[in-house]
Design a protein around this motif. Structure first.
Motif, PDB file in Angstrom:
ATOM      1  N   GLU A 155      14.948   3.768  54.802  1.00 14.08           N
ATOM      2  CA  GLU A 155      15.358   5.158  54.993  1.00 14.08           C
ATOM      3  C   GLU A 155      15.143   5.622  56.435  1.00 14.08           C
ATOM      4  N   THR A 182      21.620   0.935  51.148  1.00 13.17           N
ATOM      5  CA  THR A 182      22.242   1.592  50.000  1.00 13.17           C
ATOM      6  C   THR A 182      21.291   2.659  49.471  1.00 13.17           C
ATOM      7  N   GLU A 183      21.798   3.491  48.591  1.00 15.93           N
ATOM      8  CA  GLU A 183      20.945   4.517  47.986  1.00 15.93           C
ATOM      9  C   GLU A 183      19.790   3.871  47.219  1.00 15.93           C
ATOM     10  N   PHE A 209      23.968   3.887  55.360  1.00 18.97           N
ATOM     11  CA  PHE A 209      24.352   4.570  54.123  1.00 18.97           C
ATOM     12  C   PHE A 209      24.232   6.063  54.360  1.00 18.97           C
ATOM     13  N   GLN A 210      25.193   6.820  53.820  1.00 16.88           N
ATOM     14  CA  GLN A 210      25.108   8.271  53.908  1.00 16.88           C
ATOM     15  C   GLN A 210      25.504   8.838  52.557  1.00 16.88           C
ATOM     16  N   SER A 211      24.607   9.610  52.003  1.00 14.32           N
ATOM     17  CA  SER A 211      24.866  10.239  50.707  1.00 14.32           C
ATOM     18  C   SER A 211      25.929  11.323  50.882  1.00 14.32           C
ATOM     19  N   SER A 212      26.838  11.384  49.951  1.00 13.40           N
ATOM     20  CA  SER A 212      27.872  12.417  50.034  1.00 13.40           C
ATOM     21  C   SER A 212      27.277  13.793  49.798  1.00 13.40           C
ATOM     22  N   GLU A 213      26.112  13.850  49.169  1.00 14.06           N
ATOM     23  CA  GLU A 213      25.437  15.141  48.911  1.00 14.06           C
ATOM     24  C   GLU A 213      24.730  15.663  50.142  1.00 14.06           C
ATOM     25  N   CYS A 214      24.264  14.768  50.978  1.00 16.86           N
ATOM     26  CA  CYS A 214      23.421  15.182  52.108  1.00 16.86           C
ATOM     27  C   CYS A 214      24.219  15.571  53.334  1.00 16.86           C
TER      28      CYS A 214
END
Length: 168
Positions: free
Chosen positions: A113, A58-59, A160-165
């Motif tokens: 990470e 998770t983030e 997990f993948q950030s929507s921003e990245c």
């Protein structure tokens, strides 16, 4: 005077013969370690369990430690400086392996990470549980030696993948 010249010639000839004898007797033998046949090498071996429970990335936990991978060093029959690379792949043949880290030690700490990025780089889907294989590749530092590989272990995780990245 002729006696002195003859005496000097004899001494010069004797010294030349001695120098030649000493230089011939000193062979250019290498004192470097000699490797045995590669079939006698003992591959590195993970000390970590072959499997473990699946993790969820998770983030919030990206900065945490995923796992410290530990192994027994490669035995080449002589003590050598060795480079170890921990590789991860979703293929059992490691045809598209990604590197988790490189060290000359017998352990490597991998963060959540780093593991998450490697799994995404393999093309595994975000937010789904996937299983990957890990192995250790060892080589002798400073040579073009063939690598020696450990037996693989497996790990499962939900990436997990950030929507921003976007995609890594």
């Amino acid at each position: 005077m002729i006696e002195t010249t003859m005496k000097n010639l004899k001494i010069t000839a004797l010294l030349t013969a001695l120098c030649t004898a000493f230089s011939i007797s000193c062979s250019d033998e290498s004192l470097d370690p000699v490797l045995q046949d590669s079939s006698t090498f003992v591959a590195p071996a993970f000390e970590n369990p072959a499997t473990s429970s699946a993790k969820i990335f998770t983030e919030e936990n990206l900065d945490e430690m995923y796992e410290i991978f530990k192994w027994q060093r490669t035995d080449y029959g002589v003590q050598l400086s060795t480079n170890y690379v921990v590789e991860v792949d979703d293929n059992a043949d490691f045809s598209s392996a990604k590197t988790l880290g490189t060290t000359s030690s017998d352990e490597l700490a991998v963060s959540v990470e780093t593991m998450n990025e490697a799994m995404l780089a393999l093309g595994l889907p975000a937010f789904e549980e996937s299983t990957v294989n890990l192995r250790i590749r060892s080589t002798i530092l400073g040579t073009d030696s063939e690598p020696v590989f450990s037996t693989a272990i497996t790990r499962a995780a939900t990436t997990f993948q950030s929507s921003e990245c976007g995609t890594f």
